[in-house]
Structures are given as structure tokens and as C-alpha cells.
Design a protein around this motif. Structure first.
Motif, PDB file in Angstrom:
ATOM      1  N   ALA A 320       4.869  -4.017 -17.015  1.00  0.00           N
ATOM      2  CA  ALA A 320       3.890  -2.939 -16.791  1.00  0.00           C
ATOM      3  C   ALA A 320       3.214  -3.109 -15.427  1.00  0.00           C
ATOM      4  O   ALA A 320       2.965  -2.133 -14.713  1.00  0.00           O
ATOM      5  N   HIS A 321       2.938  -4.356 -15.053  1.00  0.00           N
ATOM      6  CA  HIS A 321       2.302  -4.663 -13.766  1.00  0.00           C
ATOM      7  C   HIS A 321       3.221  -4.270 -12.598  1.00  0.00           C
ATOM      8  O   HIS A 321       2.821  -3.507 -11.707  1.00  0.00           O
ATOM      9  N   GLU A 322       4.444  -4.769 -12.611  1.00  0.00           N
ATOM     10  CA  GLU A 322       5.343  -4.520 -11.471  1.00  0.00           C
ATOM     11  C   GLU A 322       5.692  -3.039 -11.342  1.00  0.00           C
ATOM     12  O   GLU A 322       5.835  -2.519 -10.229  1.00  0.00           O
ATOM     13  N   ALA A 324       3.706  -0.524 -12.324  1.00  0.00           N
ATOM     14  CA  ALA A 324       2.508   0.178 -11.823  1.00  0.00           C
ATOM     15  C   ALA A 324       2.452   0.087 -10.295  1.00  0.00           C
ATOM     16  O   ALA A 324       2.000   0.997  -9.607  1.00  0.00           O
ATOM     17  N   HIS A 325       2.954  -1.036  -9.757  1.00  0.00           N
ATOM     18  CA  HIS A 325       3.006  -1.191  -8.295  1.00  0.00           C
ATOM     19  C   HIS A 325       3.869  -0.110  -7.625  1.00  0.00           C
ATOM     20  O   HIS A 325       3.721   0.129  -6.425  1.00  0.00           O
ATOM     21  N   GLN A 326       4.789   0.498  -8.350  1.00  0.00           N
ATOM     22  CA  GLN A 326       5.615   1.529  -7.706  1.00  0.00           C
ATOM     23  C   GLN A 326       4.712   2.652  -7.184  1.00  0.00           C
ATOM     24  O   GLN A 326       4.990   3.258  -6.153  1.00  0.00           O
ATOM     25  N   ASN A 343      -3.480  -2.964  -4.298  1.00  0.00           N
ATOM     26  CA  ASN A 343      -2.211  -3.209  -5.004  1.00  0.00           C
ATOM     27  C   ASN A 343      -2.452  -4.020  -6.279  1.00  0.00           C
ATOM     28  O   ASN A 343      -2.141  -3.591  -7.379  1.00  0.00           O
ATOM     29  N   GLU A 344      -2.987  -5.226  -6.101  1.00  0.00           N
ATOM     30  CA  GLU A 344      -3.020  -6.180  -7.208  1.00  0.00           C
ATOM     31  C   GLU A 344      -4.101  -5.891  -8.255  1.00  0.00           C
ATOM     32  O   GLU A 344      -3.877  -6.098  -9.445  1.00  0.00           O
ATOM     33  N   GLY A 345      -5.257  -5.417  -7.800  1.00  0.00           N
ATOM     34  CA  GLY A 345      -6.302  -5.065  -8.767  1.00  0.00           C
ATOM     35  C   GLY A 345      -5.836  -3.898  -9.631  1.00  0.00           C
ATOM     36  O   GLY A 345      -6.030  -3.890 -10.849  1.00  0.00           O
TER      37      GLY A 345
HETATM   38 ZN    ZN Z   1       1.165  -7.547  -8.427  1.00  0.00          ZN
END
Ligand code: ZN
Length: 465
Positions: A320-322, A324-326, A343-345
Motif C-alpha cells: 500500500a505504501h509503495e 501510494a508513492h505512484q 513522499n514519505e509522510g
Molecule cells: Zn516510501
């Protein structure tokens, strides 16, 4: 496609300095007027990227032999000069350059640390579109970072290579403008021994036999991409391909050691991509999926269209994290590294949203759990200003995500999700900064949010709630 307008930085290691310019404090001599700066203007990373031009397209052609670790490369770059250029730099680390041409004419070149300094036969005028072709070869050496970045760039594995380049490792395998402020489209032509698979970004456009019992894979990424998201991961892979329920082409690939992970990786990547498409707005790219390789990187990376998981079977939360980065990082990219929480938050907050969506802890519960930890070192590290020596600090992830939960409370769910979608739509395929996010949040909510953002993003202490 560079949107960066920061002032070009001064060469700090003499990378582009002529002998006449070596005196400290001496103004640059007139002869230097046409030299592109050796950095794009990110003060935290003075030599990352370069000044004076804007890349539109990369054509990266490589041949790689895992047995010898030898790489042969030809990279052709289409760019536009943003100033008159008698000379300009590309970033390239290691590897041996044999020839450089600019618009087909042989150019002079020099290596200075990780800078490839190119002198075209004729100077380029401001606004000129030009093509640089660099022919090179050698054994790529990944970056081994002594602080908290681990190993990144082009990393040899037992059967090929694991290629994950954030923050600045793409220069370990092709010459480029290595900074997220300059996005460009890509073509990849990757030749490997028969039986191996080469995975790059975007769509596979061909797989053909090449001389010497080899296979050439061609991939095309038609949406602008930052250099650190480019990959050419290769080796033995088991593949599963199809479409998500929502119709997006989906490709999962695992090293045979992760055979059992393939089905779940494929299914969950599809489900998550479809769900985020509802929450954040339409999926910005032409394909989704994921790659698990047998290199224990200690991290995953959101490579555009192909997130990579380094040596582990990813759980749903990290998928889900990676993915969402898209949207946050890949489509909407940072313009300077200090804004990395964008990006990370956001990707960490997406983990909380996924938990909430699937009946696990709510984002509010996740927030409370983190907030209760009074002695957590994240309180000393303001996430809105990622530090160059500690970019990926936990604060950038978790306190960054907490900032979004506090914002959600302040503006309400309706405005909050509208804000996420508007942010993604307004900066699609481009670059953005923290002040722009704050301004949009204030505009859409009609609220004055300076105090909230200041306390959560910029103060080295635990905010009151
Ligand atoms: Zn990340």
C-alpha cells in the motif's frame, strides 16, 4: 521537463571551474559565462543534477552480463538549453566513457568525481534543443552509504542486478541529470543472456533475440519520471501478468526464491492500485505491479510502475505504501530533497488509510499510538526539513503522516480528501514544494493553518494537540 527555477549553485569542488576561476571570491571570468552549473541548485546536494539544460527524454541502451558484471551502455539524451552553453555536465559515477557526441558531432569530455563535463564542438544557444550521446562501459559499482541509506544504484545479484536508485544512484548505471527536479520520459533497451528477464519502467514494447544467444527487452515509460525511479532490474524471474479489476495492466515478478510470494504480490498490488485510484484520483501511469528480487536491500522502492521489494515477501501495508508513492513521489515529485515528507509522510499515511479501509486500526488510532510515545526521537527531528545526512529519518515517515492526520482533524474528511485529490491533479507529472501544499490546504479549507504546519513540520519538539 525541469520545473526548478532555483539559482544555479557555484561549483564547490572546482568541477566546472577554469584555472582562472580558482581564486577564492573572484567573480567568474567571462569565459565561464557559458558553462552549465555542476549542480541543479539543491543547496543540500550541491552537485546533484546539473544546471543549464532540461532533459526531455532518455534512451538508455545497455547490455549486461551477470557472469562478468560487465555493462556496455549507450545513453542518448534529448534536452533543451536553458542558457547559452559552451559546456555542461551530466552525472556519472564510475564506468569508462569512450565517446560523447552532441548533435552528432564529437564533443570533448572530462571526468571530475561524479561529473561528466562535456564541451560540445559548437556552443549551444539558449533555447536550443540538442541531443547528447554517451558511449560507456565497465563494471557498475553501487553506492554504499555509511549512514542510513544502505546500498543503492545498480547492485549485482547472483543472477543479475537489483536496480534501485533513490536518492542519487541512477548515475551508477547511466549518465543523466540526477535530481528529481528534472523529469523526463524514457526508452530502455536492455540486452541480457537468454533465460534472464530485464524489467524496466512502463510498458514492455518488445522482446527479441539478440546476437550471442542473448535477449533484448525494450520498455517505454511515456510519463515523465525522475531519474531515481528508473530501473533495469534483471535476472531470473517468475512472472504473472494480467489486469486489475479496474482494468490497469498488472505485472508481478519474483525471483524464484520468492515463488510463494508471487500470487499475493499480484493480487494485492491490483487491489491497492484500484483502491488508491478511487481515493487519490485516476492512476497516473499505464501499468502497475511489483518486483521481489533476492537482494536484501533492507528497503523497498517505489520505482515508477514497478515498485521493488529487496529480499523480502512484502506485506499488504508496504505494498500500500509503495503504490501510494505512484501518486505521491512519482507523479507529483519533490523539487528539492528537504521536502521528502511530501513522499514519505503521504505514503506512510496511506498505510494508515489502508488499515482503516480494511477494518484494522483507524488512522486516528495509529496517530494516537505514535503520539503517546513521548520519548520517540521523531520529536527532535522536524520532518518538513529532511536533513541531507539523514534524509529517510523515521520522522519524515511517521511524523510526516501524523501531520496529515492533524490536518484531517482540522479541516474535516471532506476537505481533506478533496485536498489530496486536488494536490495530485494540480501537480500531475510535475514537481511541487511544501509551501505549495500548505497554501493549497489553506485555500481549500479557508483556514489559517500556519501554526499547525509550523508545529508539526518545522519545530524540534513534540507539538501540543
Ligand atoms: Zn516510501
Amino acid at each position: 521537463l525541469a520545473l526548478l527555477t532555483l539559482p544555479a549553485c557555484a561549483p564547490s569542488d572546482g568541477a566546472a571551474a577554469t584555472p582562472a576561476a580558482s581564486g577564492k571570491g573572484t567573480p567568474a571570468p567571462v569565459a565561464d559565462a557559458g558553462a552549465g552549473a555542476p549542480g541543479i541548485g539543491d543547496a543540500d546536494f550541491p552537485l546533484d543534477g546539473n544546471g543549464g539544460y532540461d532533459v526531455g527524454h532518455y534512451d538508455v541502451t545497455i547490455g549486461y552480463t551477470p557472469a562478468t558484471k560487465h555493462l556496455d551502455g549507450v545513453t542518448t539524451i534529448d534536452a533543451t538549453a536553458t542558457q547559452p552553453l559552451s559546456r555542461f555536465n551530466l552525472d556519472l559515477r564510475g564506468l569508462e566513457v569512450s565517446e560523447v557526441t552532441v548533435d552528432g558531432a564529437k564533443a570533448g569530455f572530462d571526468r571530475r568525481r561524479d561529473e561528466l563535463v562535456i564541451t560540445p564542438a559548437t556552443a549551444l544557444a539558449k533555447g536550443a534543443r540538442f541531443t547528447v550521446k554517451v558511449t560507456y562501459a565497465g563494471e557498475p559499482k553501487p553506492v554504499k552509504d555509511p549512514s542510513n541509506l544502505g546500498t543503492y544504484g545498480f547492485i549485482p545479484t547472483t543472477d543479475g542486478a537489483f536496480v534501485a536508485s533513490e536518492p542519487s544512484g541512477s548515475k551508477t548505471w547511466f549518465p543523466n541529470n540526477d535530481h528529481p527536479a528534472d523529469k523526463a520520459t524514457f526508452d530502455f533497451r536492455i540486452t541480457v543472456p537468454r533465460g534472464l528477464t530485464a524489467l524496466a519502467n512502463g510498458e514492455l514494447t518488445g522482446k527479441t533475440a539478440a546476437p550471442g544467444g542473448r535477449t533484448t527487452f525494450t520498455w517505454r515509460e511515456t510519463h515523465p519520471m525522475v531519474t531515481y525511479l528508473a530501473t533495469a532490474t534483471l535476472g531470473k524471474f517468475e512472472l504473472r501478468q494480467g489486469r486489475t479489476a479496474g482494468g490497469i495492466p498488472n505485472l508481478a515478478a519474483v525471483d524464484p526464491a520468492y515463488h510463494d510470494a508471487l500470487g499475493k504480490l499480484y493480487r494485492v498490488s491490483g487491489e491497492v492500485t484500484d483502491y488508491w485510484s478511487k481515493v487519490f484520483g485516476p492512476y497516473p501511469f499505464s501499468a502497475t505491479g511489483g518486483v521481489v528480487d533476492n537482494f536484501s536491500a533492507g528497503y523497498a522502492l517505489e520505482n515508477q510502475t514497478k515498485p521493488m521489494y529487496g529480499g523480502f515477501d512484502p506485506d499488504t501495508s508496504i505494498i500500500a505504501h509503495e503504490l501510494a508513492h505512484q501518486w505521491f513521489g512519482d507523479s507529483v515529485s519533490i523539487e528539492r530533497w528537504k521536502d521528502l515528507w511530501l513522499n514519505e509522510g503521504f505514503a506512510t499515511y496511506a498505510e494508515w488509510l489502508w488499515s482503516e479501509h480494511t477494518g484494522g486500526a483507524t488512522a486516528e488510532a495509529m496517530f494516537r499510538r505514535q503520539y503517546a510515545a513521548k520519548n520517540d526521537p521523531i520529536w527532535k527531528y522536524p520532518p518538513g526539513r529532511a536533513k541531507p545526512g539523514d534524509l529517510f529519518n523515521q520522522s519524515v515517515y511517521r511524523r510526516g503522516a501524523m501531520t496529515l492526520q492533524v490536518l484531517r482533524r482540522a479541516v474535516g474528511d471532506e476537505t481533506f480528501f478533496k485536498l489530496l485529490r486536488t494536490w495530485v491533479a494540480d501537480h500531475k507529472y510535475g514537481n511541487a514544494t511544501t509551501p505549495e501544499f500548505i497554501a493549497l490546504a489553506e485555500r481549500l479549507s479557508g483556514k489559517q493553518l500556519d501554526t499547525l504546519f509550523d508545529a508539526w513540520l518545522f519545530q524540534p519538539s513534540r507539538p501540543e494537540v
